[in-house]
Design a protein around this motif. Structure first.
Motif, short mmCIF file in Angstrom:
data_model
loop_
_atom_site.label_atom_id
_atom_site.label_comp_id
_atom_site.label_asym_id
_atom_site.label_seq_id
_atom_site.Cartn_x
_atom_site.Cartn_y
_atom_site.Cartn_z
N PHE A 1 5.72 13.78 9.80
CA PHE A 1 4.85 13.48 8.66
C PHE A 1 5.62 12.70 7.60
O PHE A 1 5.08 11.79 6.97
CB PHE A 1 4.29 14.77 8.05
N ASP A 2 6.86 13.07 7.41
CA ASP A 2 7.67 12.39 6.41
C ASP A 2 7.89 10.93 6.81
O ASP A 2 7.80 10.01 5.99
CB ASP A 2 9.01 13.12 6.26
N GLY B 1 4.31 9.26 7.11
CA GLY B 1 3.56 9.33 5.87
C GLY B 1 4.12 8.41 4.81
O GLY B 1 4.24 8.76 3.66
N ARG B 2 4.49 7.24 5.22
CA ARG B 2 4.97 6.22 4.30
C ARG B 2 4.10 4.99 4.45
O ARG B 2 3.55 4.74 5.52
CB ARG B 2 6.44 5.86 4.59
N LEU C 1 -4.01 8.87 4.84
CA LEU C 1 -3.04 9.85 5.34
C LEU C 1 -1.60 9.36 5.18
O LEU C 1 -0.67 10.15 5.24
CB LEU C 1 -3.31 10.15 6.82
N GLY C 2 -1.45 8.05 4.98
CA GLY C 2 -0.11 7.50 4.83
C GLY C 2 0.37 7.57 3.41
O GLY C 2 0.95 6.62 2.89
N ARG C 3 0.11 8.66 2.78
CA ARG C 3 0.60 8.89 1.42
C ARG C 3 1.38 10.17 1.42
O ARG C 3 1.13 11.07 2.22
CB ARG C 3 -0.58 9.00 0.44
N ARG C 4 2.32 10.26 0.54
CA ARG C 4 3.22 11.38 0.54
C ARG C 4 2.45 12.70 0.52
O ARG C 4 1.61 12.92 -0.33
CB ARG C 4 4.16 11.29 -0.63
N TRP C 5 2.72 13.55 1.47
CA TRP C 5 2.18 14.89 1.53
C TRP C 5 0.76 14.98 2.05
O TRP C 5 0.25 16.09 2.27
CB TRP C 5 2.23 15.56 0.15
N ALA C 6 0.09 13.86 2.25
CA ALA C 6 -1.32 13.93 2.63
C ALA C 6 -1.50 14.72 3.94
O ALA C 6 -2.28 15.66 3.99
CB ALA C 6 -1.89 12.52 2.77
N MET C 7 -0.75 14.34 4.95
CA MET C 7 -0.88 15.03 6.23
C MET C 7 -0.33 16.45 6.13
O MET C 7 -0.90 17.38 6.70
CB MET C 7 -0.17 14.24 7.33
N ARG D 1 -3.51 14.52 -4.07
CA ARG D 1 -3.84 14.58 -2.65
C ARG D 1 -5.12 15.37 -2.44
O ARG D 1 -5.97 15.02 -1.62
CB ARG D 1 -2.68 15.20 -1.87
#
Lengths: 121, 121
Positions: free
Chosen positions: A24-25, A28-29, B27-33, B65
């Motif tokens: 995810f890290d 998730g960018r 989902l490609g944002r920090r912590w979203a997933m 989020r």
DNA sequence: TAGCACGCTATTGAATTCGTAGCACACTAT
DNA sequence: ATAGTGTGCTACGAATTCAATAGCGTGCTA
């Protein structure tokens, strides 16, 4: 020096570095999944071709994502440009269900909007 | 005002807003997933419980989020805290294959590292 | 009235991303 | 040799996003 999340090391969401949180890290960018997706679908692409395919990505970010994906072992540079590795292909396959859901999501939103137009049926 | 990617609108990676690219943008944002994952696995969680479960997330980002995931229709606020909707559950299911791959990825890296130790077998 | 937990916001500074320009290198044609 | 083209990639300043902490307003309990 590139800082890439690695399973087993401490990552966002898990000090123990559980694989899924490391994944995810990494994914998730911004653009990470998009780059992997584009590369998987459109075969080997040169840096610039990949940049064009992503429509609006800047070379700086593309370069960062490529480095990260290469370090992770998802992408490699061949004679005809960048391409996904076997592991990267697996990640792509794992992303396919997400594509299916996204379609359902789009349809749900389309229905919501048409419902709004006629003041809730 | 929250700016949330929506399929059909212009999003990162696609001016036409193809669903998968809108999904990647969301989902490609920090912590979203991570948030969606945690919420799916640990059932209804209050804001603070969710924050604790994510170990290191800040309330500002968590709030962002949550707003995005609620706007997208993946998460809702019930009596016992936040929980995933039916659509959100589908996204979670779609993320499961990624979990499997991440395990394989972790094993591949573990092997690489042990190989390094004994100067390439 | 004083705690306490809730969801959530404000603020300030750091990190990330964006957009543009351009470098160093290789190959090709002149 | 020189100019042109395409390659991967970097530098830089501005914009956006994220992080970390403190704290607000509400409702509940005692």
């Amino acid at each position: 020096m590139v800082k890439v999340p690695v399973p087993g090391k401490s990552v966002r969401g898990s000090k123990s570095g559980s694989p899924i949180m490391a994944m995810f890290d990494l994914l998730g960018r911004r653009w990470a999944m998009g780059v992997l997706w584009t590369l998987s679908e459109q075969g080997p692409l040169t840096f610039r071709a990949l940049q064009d395919a992503c429509e609006t990505i800047s070379p700086a970010v593309l370069n960062s994502r490529i480095k990260e994906l290469r370090t992770a072992g998802f992408v490699e540079l061949g004679d005809n440009g960048y391409l996904v590795t076997a592991l990267g292909a697996e990640v792509y396959e794992a992303l396919l269900p997400l594509s299916r859901v996204s379609t359902a999501w789009a349809e749900a939103i389309a229905q919501l909007e048409s419902a709004e137009t006629k003041t809730t049926d």
